[in-house]
Design a protein around this motif. Structure first.
Motif, PDB file in Angstrom:
ATOM      1  N   ILE A  11      58.438   5.096  34.235  1.00 38.92           N
ATOM      2  CA  ILE A  11      58.063   4.451  32.964  1.00 38.92           C
ATOM      3  C   ILE A  11      56.810   3.606  33.163  1.00 38.92           C
ATOM      4  O   ILE A  11      55.858   3.667  32.379  1.00 38.92           O
ATOM      5  N   CYS A  12      56.804   2.804  34.238  1.00 36.53           N
ATOM      6  CA  CYS A  12      55.643   1.955  34.518  1.00 36.53           C
ATOM      7  C   CYS A  12      54.364   2.785  34.639  1.00 36.53           C
ATOM      8  O   CYS A  12      53.300   2.377  34.173  1.00 36.53           O
ATOM      9  N   THR A  13      54.476   3.936  35.252  1.00 37.04           N
ATOM     10  CA  THR A  13      53.298   4.753  35.529  1.00 37.04           C
ATOM     11  C   THR A  13      52.850   5.596  34.340  1.00 37.04           C
ATOM     12  O   THR A  13      51.641   5.716  34.071  1.00 37.04           O
ATOM     13  N   HIS A  14      53.802   6.174  33.603  1.00 38.77           N
ATOM     14  CA  HIS A  14      53.431   7.200  32.628  1.00 38.77           C
ATOM     15  C   HIS A  14      53.685   6.850  31.157  1.00 38.77           C
ATOM     16  O   HIS A  14      52.877   7.225  30.293  1.00 38.77           O
ATOM     17  N   THR A  15      54.775   6.185  30.851  1.00 38.86           N
ATOM     18  CA  THR A  15      55.088   5.910  29.443  1.00 38.86           C
ATOM     19  C   THR A  15      54.042   4.972  28.842  1.00 38.86           C
ATOM     20  O   THR A  15      53.591   4.034  29.491  1.00 38.86           O
ATOM     21  N   GLY A  16      53.678   5.241  27.601  1.00 41.21           N
ATOM     22  CA  GLY A  16      52.749   4.348  26.920  1.00 41.21           C
ATOM     23  C   GLY A  16      51.324   4.441  27.397  1.00 41.21           C
ATOM     24  O   GLY A  16      50.565   3.475  27.276  1.00 41.21           O
ATOM     25  N   SER A  17      50.928   5.561  27.933  1.00 41.71           N
ATOM     26  CA  SER A  17      49.519   5.772  28.281  1.00 41.71           C
ATOM     27  C   SER A  17      48.809   6.437  27.103  1.00 41.71           C
ATOM     28  O   SER A  17      49.426   7.151  26.317  1.00 41.71           O
ATOM     29  N   VAL A  18      47.520   6.183  26.986  1.00 36.76           N
ATOM     30  CA  VAL A  18      46.713   6.841  25.963  1.00 36.76           C
ATOM     31  C   VAL A  18      46.140   8.116  26.569  1.00 36.76           C
ATOM     32  O   VAL A  18      45.481   8.072  27.615  1.00 36.76           O
ATOM     33  N   GLU A  19      46.400   9.250  25.954  1.00 32.17           N
ATOM     34  CA  GLU A  19      45.907  10.517  26.488  1.00 32.17           C
ATOM     35  C   GLU A  19      44.396  10.642  26.302  1.00 32.17           C
ATOM     36  O   GLU A  19      43.864  10.389  25.214  1.00 32.17           O
ATOM     37  N   ASP A  20      43.731  10.987  27.374  1.00 28.12           N
ATOM     38  CA  ASP A  20      42.285  11.222  27.311  1.00 28.12           C
ATOM     39  C   ASP A  20      42.072  12.680  26.910  1.00 28.12           C
ATOM     40  O   ASP A  20      41.970  13.575  27.753  1.00 28.12           O
TER      41      ASP A  20
END
Length: 389
Positions: A11-20
């Motif tokens: 979750i810390c690494t991937h959830t809630g990232s903005v896709e480029d």
């Protein structure tokens, strides 16, 4: 949410990232604009409305970490605390605060609430029964902090939530000292979670931010207050916070380990009067902490014995930094009477058990032997000065 099924570090690494989508970069792109289109768009975005691409995405990561439906990011921990309180309190209402409380929250309560016709009371202790004794017909909120700043008291989250629900009262918690890595209060029935994200979420002593997390319904109410108070965070800092959160699980695990080992060492030292850390068997709420925390956290406090002057002890530390804040990768110490609780009167500090000799210790990620050695050499120098005085 699907992200709740993933591990914490995932979750810390991937959830809630903005896709480029344009360049397919591995990290979230940063959208710095303060002005967005309002026609032919699905969302009318504006930084003060907490819905820029970076704000919106980070909110999803924070909600997933705290097992809530939604979360919002603010400009500081106090911005989050004050917004939460003013959202769910109005003239004529009453709020119950835990006795052991962060000094900034205490100061807000005693200097601001009565101006708005809101009454408050502090508990005599931090047991569920202490909160129930303070309930009035107009009580709307119970506010807790566990582990507390700076004495690491532990409040029974299940017990407080049960009392509150029985009386139709909302519960809020400052979960900063635990972080979502060590404690998820909504799993124990707490309604709304607050963080100073300046601390473990930022983790590098270079970000000032706050968080509120709760249900969609509660967060819509928070939003309506927040857009009036203007406590939003710049997108650059939002981006930095998202970057920092990727390593929070790893950092906090190392800090937990150091705190446990240092607390055990200090407890056995003849130069230390008392150690406050829920991971110690002698802590009065050790078993309760085990029941509601995944680990005991990276914060502790201790009282030096009378022979050792606190100011001189700080002066002779070489590795550990005397510093105002906490939860960075570097270990820091502070004097609560001069920093976090300086706005409280000496009498009120005495009621909480905060002595002039108290040292608040935020463990970083350094090697344990180096931290232990720094404490030992600083104490030795202070004692030597006393002998030669």
């Amino acid at each position: 949410m699907a992200s709740e099924q993933k591990g914490t570090n995932t979750i810390c690494t991937h959830t809630g990232s903005v896709e480029d989508k344009l360049y397919k970069g591995a990290t979230s792109p940063l959208y710095m604009s303060t002005s967005y289109a309002f026609e032919e768009v699905d969302v009318k975005r504006y930084p003060r409305y907490f819905n820029t691409p970076n704000q919106e995405a980070l909110g999803k990561k924070l909600a997933a970490l705290e097992h809530t439906e939604k979360a919002m990011i603010f400009g500081s921990g106090m911005a989050a605390i004050s917004t939460a309180l003013m959202t769910f309190l109005q003239a004529g209402d009453h709020i119950i605060f835990q006795q052991t409380l962060y000094g900034g929250t205490y100061n807000f309560a005693v200097t601001q609430l009565e101006r708005f016709g809101i009454s408050y009371s502090f508990t005599d202790g931090w047991r569920a029964s202490d909160f129930e004794k303070e309930i009035r017909s107009n009580t709307k909120v119970i506010y807790v902090e566990t582990p507390s700043n700076p004495l690491l008291t532990i409040t029974d989250l299940n017990g407080v939530a049960e009392v509150a629900k029985r009386h139709g009262i909302m519960t809020m918690i400052d979960n900063t000292f635990a972080s979502p890595i060590n404690q998820n209060p909504v799993d124990f029935g707490i309604d709304l979670v607050i963080h100073s994200a300046t601390k473990y979420m930022g983790g590098h002593s270079d970000i000032c931010a706050g968080v509120i997390a709760s249900t969609e319904e509660n967060m819509e109410k928070v939003f309506q207050t927040a857009i009036c108070f203007g406590g939003s965070l710049s997108d650059y800092t939002v981006w930095l916070l998202e970057r920092s959160l990727k390593t929070m699980g790893l950092r906090v695990k190392a800090q937990n380990s150091n705190a446990q080992r240092i607390a055990t060492y200090l407890e056995q030292s003849p130069d230390i009067e008392k150690v406050y850390y829920p991971g110690l068997m002698k802590h009065p709420d050790h078993e309760l902490a085990k029941a509601q925390m995944k680990d005991f956290g990276g914060m502790l406090s201790f009282e030096l014995n009378q022979e050792i002057d606190v100011t001189l002890f700080f002066k002779h530390l070489k590795l550990i930094k005397p510093s105002m804040s906490l939860a960075g990768v570097e270990s820091t110490v502070s004097s609560p009477v001069k920093t976090s609780h300086a706005l409280m009167s000496p009498e009120d500090r005495t009621k909480q058990g905060i002595k002039d000799s108290l040292v608040r210790f935020s463990l970083g990620i350094e090697d344990f032997e180096d931290l232990k050695g720094d404490i030992e050499q600083a104490i030795a120098k202070v004692k030597s000065m006393r002998v030669h005085a």
